[in-house]
Write an enzyme that holds these catalytic residues in place. Structure first.
Site, PDB file in Angstrom:
ATOM      1  N   ASP A   1      65.321-113.016 -23.571  1.00 51.75           N
ATOM      2  CA  ASP A   1      64.565-111.764 -23.686  1.00 51.75           C
ATOM      3  C   ASP A   1      64.727-111.197 -25.096  1.00 51.75           C
ATOM      4  OD1 ASP A   1      63.844-112.024 -21.029  1.00 51.75           O
ATOM      5  OD2 ASP A   1      65.385-110.653 -20.281  1.00 51.75           O
TER       6      ASP A   1
ATOM      7  N   HIS B   1      63.356-118.948 -21.257  1.00 46.34           N
ATOM      8  CA  HIS B   1      63.233-118.075 -22.441  1.00 46.34           C
ATOM      9  C   HIS B   1      64.460-117.174 -22.530  1.00 46.34           C
ATOM     10  CE1 HIS B   1      61.966-115.546 -19.068  1.00 46.34           C
ATOM     11  NE2 HIS B   1      62.300-114.508 -19.802  1.00 46.34           N
TER      12      HIS B   1
ATOM     13  N   HIS C   1      67.077-118.169 -19.552  1.00 44.64           N
ATOM     14  CA  HIS C   1      66.838-118.085 -18.107  1.00 44.64           C
ATOM     15  C   HIS C   1      65.392-118.436 -17.779  1.00 44.64           C
ATOM     16  CE1 HIS C   1      65.939-114.144 -19.875  1.00 44.64           C
ATOM     17  NE2 HIS C   1      65.059-113.991 -18.897  1.00 44.64           N
TER      18      HIS C   1
ATOM     19  N   ARG D   1      58.042-114.163  -3.931  1.00 43.28           N
ATOM     20  CA  ARG D   1      59.167-113.490  -4.597  1.00 43.28           C
ATOM     21  C   ARG D   1      58.621-112.461  -5.585  1.00 43.28           C
ATOM     22  NH1 ARG D   1      62.223-114.566  -9.406  1.00 43.28           N
ATOM     23  NH2 ARG D   1      64.272-113.591  -9.227  1.00 43.28           N
TER      24      ARG D   1
HETATM   25  O1  LIG Z   1      61.859-113.121 -12.145  1.00 39.48           O
HETATM   26  C1  LIG Z   1      62.985-113.081 -12.621  1.00 39.48           C
HETATM   27  O2  LIG Z   1      63.995-113.065 -11.931  1.00 39.48           O
HETATM   28  C2  LIG Z   1      63.172-113.080 -14.119  1.00 39.48           C
HETATM   29  C3  LIG Z   1      62.138-112.270 -14.866  1.00 39.48           C
HETATM   30  C4  LIG Z   1      62.275-112.404 -16.351  1.00 39.48           C
HETATM   31  O3  LIG Z   1      63.088-113.141 -16.859  1.00 39.48           O
HETATM   32  C5  LIG Z   1      61.399-111.647 -17.257  1.00 39.48           C
HETATM   33  O4  LIG Z   1      60.478-110.937 -16.778  1.00 39.48           O
HETATM   34  O5  LIG Z   1      61.615-111.749 -18.501  1.00 39.48           O
HETATM   35 FE   LIG Z   2      63.319-112.778 -19.003  1.00 34.01          FE
END
Ligand SMILES: O=C(O)CCC(=O)C(=O)O
Ligand SMILES: [Fe+2]
Length: 367
Positions: free
Chosen positions: A231, A229, A287, A297
């Protein structure tokens, strides 16, 4: 700052999430609902440790502004070090996140996000666009967090609230600084943006903090932590602790590139609204997050945007005869609505010109 505006904007776009959260601790194999393969979740190969790695920029270096401008154009993402957010605060946030996600499921569900809410515990909002569930759980803080925190820890929520409040404040300061550095390298100053208040402070700007938890998975290649996606922000700041998992695709690229955790570094994403403001000069980065066989994680994402009801449009200075305005003006609130309907087609739906022309910015750099 309160984020009431943002919470209201989300509330206006109720999501019918058909995906339910599962108790990952109770699973010892991958349920059909979470098995993305053999169907396959994408066709791009992955590469890590490449010589062309995501830039790491030291904010105390004199040439940081130019490096940031370059990274925004070529990558839509970069990491920053010496950003002034203390390691101890980031460690504390991470610890509070771990404390939260390690609670028993029935306790976490007491703070479950309501169907028309944005804050609380639950699956990621983009889940509804995918046929399979993601291997993750999340906790979002957009408005008051006391209500949800006291549901999680009736007698012991103050430390959580204080830590998150401090983190949001520090991230908000850093986001302002980065926004002006990013725009500054396109020749944009505070005078060019009507909704920027004195001293460059975005008065009434909105934000949210998202904690993501990706449990270790017995067969990580068959699941997806967080699907691809962009942001819907001006910019996002990600603290990804010391476990890798964040991956991105460069504009026009065809491989997933891992963003390796770097001690003390924060990852900065160009968001869709920055892409609009820059009249397409800065790509918003695609990403995703993959998961790990042995390590749990945790990531903390700070989403920064303008006041939800001001019109965001390509900055006039970046528009002329040779560089037509690429996007129509839109408020963040409207954009979140469009994104929650159209997802990755949301940004293209705002485009005014369909032809993908080559651009030169005010510094004469090719795009
Ligand atoms: O977990 C991650 O490194 C990315 C998190 C992410 O892209 C988001 O929360 O929009
Ligand atoms: Fe994100």
């Amino acid at each position: 700052m309160t984020s009431k505006g943002l919470a209201d904007a989300f509330r206006a776009h109720t999501l019918n999430l058909h995906h339910k959260i599962v108790d990952f601790n109770a699973l010892n194999s991958i349920p059909e609902s979470h098995a993305w393969k053999p169907q396959g979740f994408d066709h791009y190969p992955t590469r890590g440790g490449d010589p062309e790695a995501v830039p790491i920029i030291d904010l105390t270096e004199e040439n940081a502004p130019e490096l940031i401008g370059h990274a925004c154009k070529k990558w839509g993402v970069f990491q920053v070090i010496n950003h002034n957010i203390s390691k101890s605060l980031l460690d504390d946030v991470e610890m509070e996140g771990k404390r939260l996600f390690s609670l028993p499921m029935d306790q976490k569900l007491k703070a479950a996000r309501l169907p028309n809410g944005v804050s609380g515990y639950g699956v990621v909002r983009i889940s509804r666009f995918f046929p399979k569930c993601m291997w993750s759980e999340g906790f979002t803080i957009a408005d008051s967090m006391v209500e949800h925190a006291s549901q999680l820890w009736p007698n012991n929520y103050q430390k959580f609230c204080d830590t998150i409040e401090e983190c949001k404040k520090e991230m908000n300061n850093l986001a302002h600084r980065l926004m002006w550095l990013m725009l500054g390298s396109l020749g944009i100053t505070q005078k060019d943006i009507e909704w920027a208040g004195p001293n460059g402070k975005v008065e009434g700007g909105d934000d949210a903090l998202q904690m993501n938890s990706y449990p270790a998975c017995p067969d990580p290649d068959r699941v997806m932590g967080l699907a691809a996606h962009t942001d819907s922000t001006i910019l996002s700041i990600i603290h990804q602790s010391n476990t890798s998992g964040l991956q991105l695709i460069r504009e026009g690229g065809s491989v997933w590139i891992t963003v390796p955790p770097h001690p003390g570094a924060l990852v900065i994403h160009v968001g869709d609204l920055m892409h609009i403001l820059s009249n397409g000069l800065y790509p918003s980065v695609l990403h995703r997050a993959i998961v790990n066989r042995t390590q749990h994680r945790l990531s903390v994402a700070y989403f920064f945007g303008p006041p939800v009801s001001v019109k965001v449009s390509p900055i006039k200075k970046l528009v002329d005869e040779c560089h037509p305005q690429l996007y129509r003006p839109i408020t963040w609130s409207e954009y979140l609505g469009i994104k929650s309907e159209l997802f990755d087609k949301g940004l293209p739906s705002l485009r005014l010109c369909s032809s993908q022309s080559r651009f030169t910015d005010v510094n004469g750099d090719d795009y």
